[in-house]
Design an enzyme around this catalytic site. Structure first.
Site, mmCIF file in Angstrom:
data_model
loop_
_atom_site.group_PDB
_atom_site.id
_atom_site.type_symbol
_atom_site.label_atom_id
_atom_site.label_comp_id
_atom_site.label_asym_id
_atom_site.label_seq_id
_atom_site.Cartn_x
_atom_site.Cartn_y
_atom_site.Cartn_z
ATOM 1 C CG ASP A 82 71.567 38.639 54.776
ATOM 2 O OD1 ASP A 82 71.348 37.573 54.688
ATOM 3 O OD2 ASP A 82 70.725 39.564 54.889
ATOM 4 C CG HIS A 139 70.069 31.623 60.395
ATOM 5 N ND1 HIS A 139 68.816 31.494 60.938
ATOM 6 C CD2 HIS A 139 70.276 33.072 60.749
ATOM 7 C CE1 HIS A 139 68.192 32.522 61.419
ATOM 8 N NE2 HIS A 139 69.000 33.653 60.995
ATOM 9 C CB SER A 245 82.229 40.404 63.237
ATOM 10 O OG SER A 245 83.498 40.064 62.990
#
Length: 282
Positions: A82, A139, A245
């Site tokens: 995200d 991911h 980050s």
């Protein structure tokens, strides 16, 4: 700029310890954070703030299995996390755009490994900034087999959009973890960039990789000849930030971007961002 003078690593070590404290006030702190940053806890596997034993456990929370379905197209590559798609494009002469008027090289990003950088000479790249409200696990954009992991020590400047616009070559100066995968289309790299208050970076195969034990660049090879084989499917978790980050992806040239993408757009883990050519049968 004040950040140049800050003791980045000392601050981050303190945050590492504090974020793991178990106190009677943890649930209240989490609720205040959720309200301040607009965290969508309805997507979390555990939406109750009182369940989390520490702030870091909340920050690295898992999502419900149904909230990030992968695209049906097996040739689609997906966002690894995200965040905000801050920059993307084709690496021009080995250069990547950090922000308007600021760039850096693939070799710098990869810790000065010129031979490795040459293998990404015609790669596409994408930079995704994870804000405090985002889900902080990373991911796989496509399936891949791990071939190398490189830890590059460095500074820990903030990676907020304002700082990225001010600090030259910031993404190649901050501490980072380079994970290189072999895919059906060629090499892919996922670079997890540290930042101030990022207390550690983890991978699913090595656990906590930062803070570093030493000061130099360290590298480890993986594969059948090493006795350590790591293969991950598209959408499978490969790592996480303990506080947030940025992720920089280097994608094979056969993996193109979809139309309609633009810098500054919000993306979600598992969202299709482009497609790859049909792999050539061996």
């Amino acid at each position: 700029m004040v950040q140049y003078a800050l003791p980045h690593h000392a601050i981050s070590r303190l945050v590492y310890r504090a974020s793991r404290w178990r106190t009677p006030f943890t649930a209240a702190l989490i609720r205040a954070f959720v309200q301040r940053f607009g965290v969508n806890l309805a997507e979390a596997a555990e939406p109750d703030p009182a369940i989390y034993p520490s702030f870091n456990a909340f920050f690295t929370r898992a999502l419900r299995a149904d909230v990030r379905p992968l695209p049906d197209d097996p040739l689609a590559w997906v966002s690894p996390c995200d965040g905000v798609l801050s920059q993307f494009g084709l690496a021009q002469s080995g250069n990547l755009i950090q922000a308007k008027g600021r760039d850096y090289t693939v070799a710098q990003l990869l810790g000065g490994d010129v031979a490795l950088a040459e293998q990404f000479g015609h790669s596409h790249y994408a930079t995704i900034y994870l804000s405090p409200k985002d889900y902080h696990r990373v991911h796989m954009p496509v399936a891949g087999r791990l071939v190398q992991m490189i830890h590059v020590p460095g500074r820990l400047f903030s990676v907020s959009p304002a700082t990225v616009q001010q600090v030259p070559e910031l993404l190649a100066r901050n501490e980072r973890l380079v994970c290189v995968f072999e895919t059906d289309w060629g090499l892919m790299a996922l670079v997890l960039v540290g930042a101030i208050n990022v207390a550690a970076i983890e991978t699913v195969w090595a656990g906590v990789v930062t803070p570093p034990a030493g000061q130099g660049i360290s590298s480890r090879r993986y594969g059948a000849d090493t006795g350590m084989q790591i293969a991950l499917d598209r959408g499978q978790e490969m790592g996480r930030f303990n506080l947030g980050s940025t992720v920089v992806m280097l994608l094979p040239s056969a993996c193109q971007f979809a139309s309609g993408l633009f810098p500054g757009m919000t993306v979600k883990m598992g969202q299709a961002l482009g497609g790859c050519a049909q792999p050539v049968a061996e």
